[in-house]
Design a protein around this motif. Structure first.
Motif, PDB file in Angstrom:
ATOM      1  N   ASP A 210      -6.336 -44.501  -8.226  1.00  0.00           N
ATOM      2  CA  ASP A 210      -6.561 -43.180  -8.840  1.00  0.00           C
ATOM      3  C   ASP A 210      -5.557 -42.146  -8.714  1.00  0.00           C
ATOM      4  N   PRO A 211      -5.342 -41.840  -7.629  1.00  0.00           N
ATOM      5  CA  PRO A 211      -4.376 -40.838  -7.156  1.00  0.00           C
ATOM      6  C   PRO A 211      -3.117 -40.844  -7.730  1.00  0.00           C
ATOM      7  N   LEU A 212      -2.701 -42.296  -7.809  1.00  0.00           N
ATOM      8  CA  LEU A 212      -1.129 -42.363  -8.617  1.00  0.00           C
ATOM      9  C   LEU A 212      -1.538 -42.145 -10.184  1.00  0.00           C
ATOM     10  N   CYS A 213      -2.588 -42.429 -10.807  1.00  0.00           N
ATOM     11  CA  CYS A 213      -2.817 -42.275 -12.152  1.00  0.00           C
ATOM     12  C   CYS A 213      -2.867 -40.480 -12.377  1.00  0.00           C
ATOM     13  N   GLN A 214      -3.486 -39.879 -11.300  1.00  0.00           N
ATOM     14  CA  GLN A 214      -3.507 -38.331 -11.465  1.00  0.00           C
ATOM     15  C   GLN A 214      -2.149 -37.798 -11.272  1.00  0.00           C
ATOM     16  N   ALA A 215      -1.345 -38.338 -10.599  1.00  0.00           N
ATOM     17  CA  ALA A 215       0.060 -37.851 -10.202  1.00  0.00           C
ATOM     18  C   ALA A 215       0.828 -37.961 -11.516  1.00  0.00           C
ATOM     19  N   LEU A 216       0.827 -39.326 -12.178  1.00  0.00           N
ATOM     20  CA  LEU A 216       1.289 -39.460 -13.425  1.00  0.00           C
ATOM     21  C   LEU A 216       0.816 -38.620 -14.720  1.00  0.00           C
ATOM     22  N   THR A 217      -0.578 -38.273 -14.627  1.00  0.00           N
ATOM     23  CA  THR A 217      -0.939 -37.470 -15.732  1.00  0.00           C
ATOM     24  C   THR A 217      -0.491 -36.187 -15.685  1.00  0.00           C
ATOM     25  N   ALA A 218      -0.370 -35.531 -14.270  1.00  0.00           N
ATOM     26  CA  ALA A 218       0.362 -34.379 -14.080  1.00  0.00           C
ATOM     27  C   ALA A 218       1.769 -34.315 -14.633  1.00  0.00           C
ATOM     28  N   LEU A 219       2.500 -35.310 -14.347  1.00  0.00           N
ATOM     29  CA  LEU A 219       3.725 -35.409 -14.807  1.00  0.00           C
ATOM     30  C   LEU A 219       3.868 -35.653 -16.477  1.00  0.00           C
ATOM     31  N   ALA A 220       3.241 -36.345 -16.943  1.00  0.00           N
ATOM     32  CA  ALA A 220       3.238 -36.918 -18.364  1.00  0.00           C
ATOM     33  C   ALA A 220       3.280 -35.928 -19.287  1.00  0.00           C
ATOM     34  N   GLN A 273      -5.982 -58.301 -14.093  1.00  0.00           N
ATOM     35  CA  GLN A 273      -5.152 -57.105 -13.518  1.00  0.00           C
ATOM     36  C   GLN A 273      -4.118 -56.624 -14.550  1.00  0.00           C
ATOM     37  N   HIS A 274      -3.716 -57.754 -15.218  1.00  0.00           N
ATOM     38  CA  HIS A 274      -2.651 -57.194 -16.230  1.00  0.00           C
ATOM     39  C   HIS A 274      -3.402 -56.171 -17.019  1.00  0.00           C
ATOM     40  N   ALA A 275      -4.349 -56.677 -17.629  1.00  0.00           N
ATOM     41  CA  ALA A 275      -5.133 -55.877 -18.637  1.00  0.00           C
ATOM     42  C   ALA A 275      -5.472 -54.381 -18.155  1.00  0.00           C
ATOM     43  N   LEU A 276      -5.716 -54.451 -16.762  1.00  0.00           N
ATOM     44  CA  LEU A 276      -6.092 -53.193 -16.130  1.00  0.00           C
ATOM     45  C   LEU A 276      -4.843 -52.335 -16.054  1.00  0.00           C
ATOM     46  N   CYS A 277      -3.801 -52.889 -15.661  1.00  0.00           N
ATOM     47  CA  CYS A 277      -2.526 -52.149 -15.571  1.00  0.00           C
ATOM     48  C   CYS A 277      -2.228 -51.276 -17.023  1.00  0.00           C
ATOM     49  N   GLN A 278      -2.439 -52.262 -18.067  1.00  0.00           N
ATOM     50  CA  GLN A 278      -1.830 -51.670 -19.443  1.00  0.00           C
ATOM     51  C   GLN A 278      -3.149 -50.533 -19.551  1.00  0.00           C
ATOM     52  N   ALA A 279      -4.229 -50.846 -19.470  1.00  0.00           N
ATOM     53  CA  ALA A 279      -5.292 -49.841 -19.889  1.00  0.00           C
ATOM     54  C   ALA A 279      -5.242 -48.550 -19.125  1.00  0.00           C
ATOM     55  N   TRP A 280      -4.628 -48.577 -17.719  1.00  0.00           N
ATOM     56  CA  TRP A 280      -4.331 -47.272 -17.078  1.00  0.00           C
ATOM     57  C   TRP A 280      -3.088 -46.663 -17.360  1.00  0.00           C
ATOM     58  N   LEU A 281      -2.137 -47.412 -17.588  1.00  0.00           N
ATOM     59  CA  LEU A 281      -0.790 -46.767 -17.710  1.00  0.00           C
ATOM     60  C   LEU A 281      -0.298 -46.537 -19.120  1.00  0.00           C
ATOM     61  N   LEU A 282      -0.785 -47.302 -20.073  1.00  0.00           N
ATOM     62  CA  LEU A 282      -0.186 -47.016 -21.339  1.00  0.00           C
ATOM     63  C   LEU A 282      -0.404 -45.658 -22.207  1.00  0.00           C
ATOM     64  N   PRO A 283      -1.486 -44.956 -21.809  1.00  0.00           N
ATOM     65  CA  PRO A 283      -1.696 -43.732 -22.416  1.00  0.00           C
ATOM     66  C   PRO A 283      -1.058 -42.627 -21.365  1.00  0.00           C
ATOM     67  N   LEU A 284      -0.211 -43.023 -20.392  1.00  0.00           N
ATOM     68  CA  LEU A 284       0.294 -42.108 -19.475  1.00  0.00           C
ATOM     69  C   LEU A 284       1.850 -41.995 -19.550  1.00  0.00           C
ATOM     70  N   VAL A 285       2.431 -43.264 -20.122  1.00  0.00           N
ATOM     71  CA  VAL A 285       3.869 -43.574 -20.168  1.00  0.00           C
ATOM     72  C   VAL A 285       4.315 -43.522 -21.485  1.00  0.00           C
ATOM     73  N   ARG A 286       5.760 -43.428 -21.724  1.00  0.00           N
ATOM     74  CA  ARG A 286       6.037 -43.571 -23.109  1.00  0.00           C
ATOM     75  C   ARG A 286       6.442 -45.166 -23.324  1.00  0.00           C
ATOM     76  N   ARG A 287       6.847 -45.828 -22.067  1.00  0.00           N
ATOM     77  CA  ARG A 287       7.120 -47.109 -22.140  1.00  0.00           C
ATOM     78  C   ARG A 287       6.714 -48.139 -20.927  1.00  0.00           C
ATOM     79  N   LEU A 288       5.998 -49.015 -21.168  1.00  0.00           N
ATOM     80  CA  LEU A 288       5.498 -49.831 -20.013  1.00  0.00           C
ATOM     81  C   LEU A 288       6.266 -51.257 -20.171  1.00  0.00           C
TER      82      LEU A 288
END
Length: 304
Positions: A210-220, A273-288
């Motif tokens: 969660d903390p990493l997601c929050q940090a990426l959200t602040a940057l995205a 695990q792979h599905a969770l990675c995509q679910a958390w990161l795809l909304p935050l990054v331009r490219r995964l």
């Protein structure tokens, strides 16, 4: 290959000393060679350009169309519009503003694993080198999250950065615990990234806390983010007819490749695990992008 019974070693010049097996070494020449990869064309992820003349010119922004004039570059003629109007039309461009590129390379102990003949950390370093060569025309900052964290700036050929990548890679072979987390490294970027800078992260394939997601959200919201994750085949499934010894936080155990039910549960857990990675990161990054740690960068570069 897991690092068993190895002795720390390495030099500050990018060339390793002797304690590590040759297959673990990362010669500077290998990172320099990625320059050839960086010059290869790569397919677009979101559709393809319609005709060579309509591709965006590197370093240029499209401004307007106007009738072709003597002296205009033939490669800037818009052939589709020309065919429709029956007269040559050229595309005018203007120089794009320099965009600063920040690259965060994670060399945490978890990257120093490989079930075949290549460590995930080595592939991460080669990928970082190729991306640095690709962006050599613009200002670049390399942040290494490893045993001795470092931030380096460069414009032009990235040879000084490649020296540092080799040095940090070899230091990381000791798999010593790091002083900080990847979340802390990303959090520090918020105050350092110039306006409009783009960020590339290279790291392990894991569900972000969660903390990493929050940090990426602040940057995205202010910066385009590309995230490259590296996964070893053994982290996706097990094959063969053997029992593999493993050690986890719960203690020693076995990966039983001979058990069909264990194989199924193992693959299902890896898929979750792979599905969770995509679910958390795809909304935050331009490219995964997910890379296979057992394959060479060259085999994966053009398709990534």
């Amino acid at each position: 290959m897991p690092l068993r019974g190895a002795t720390p070693g390495g030099t500050t010049t990018g060339e390793p000393a002797t304690p590590w097996p040759p297959e673990l070494h990362l010669p500077l020449a290998d990172l320099i060679a990625t320059r050839l990869l960086a010059s290869l064309p790569r397919p677009r992820r979101h559709g393809t350009a319609e005709g060579g003349a309509r591709r965006r010119q590197p370093g240029l922004d499209f401004r307007e169309l106007r009738p072709y004039q003597a002296g205009d570059e033939v490669r800037h003629i818009d052939w589709r519009v020309t065919a429709r109007l029956g007269r040559p039309v050229t595309r005018l461009y203007e120089e794009e503003q320099e965009q600063h590129h920040w690259l965060l390379l994670d060399l945490s102990p978890a990257l120093y694993f490989g079930s075949g003949d290549r460590l995930k950390a080595r592939l991460a370093c080669e990928l970082a080198a190729a991306l640095l060569w690709q962006g050599a025309r613009h200002p670049q900052t390399l942040q290494i999250h490893g045993l001795t964290p470092q931030i380096l700036n460069q414009k032009g050929p990235p040879l000084p950065l490649l020296h540092q990548i080799c040095r940090h890679y070899h230091a990381g072979l000791a798999r010593a615990p790091l002083h900080g987390t990847l979340t802390e490294a990303v959090t520090l970027l918020r105050a350092r990234l110039p306006a409009g800078a783009r960020l590339t992260l290279i790291g392990d394939h894991q569900v972000p806390p969660d903390p990493l997601c929050q940090a990426l959200t602040a940057l995205a919201g202010a910066h385009p983010i590309d995230y490259w994750q590296i996964r070893d085949p053994l982290e996706a499934g097990i094959w063969g007819q053997e029992r593999l010894p493993v050690t986890s936080q719960q203690g020693p155990g076995w990966l039983d490749a001979m058990s069909p039910s264990f194989n199924r549960r193992y693959r299902e857990a890896a898929a979750r695990q792979h599905a969770l990675c995509q679910a958390w990161l795809l909304p935050l990054v331009r490219r995964l992008t997910l890379l296979d740690g057992s394959q060479s960068l060259q085999a994966q570069w053009e398709a990534s």
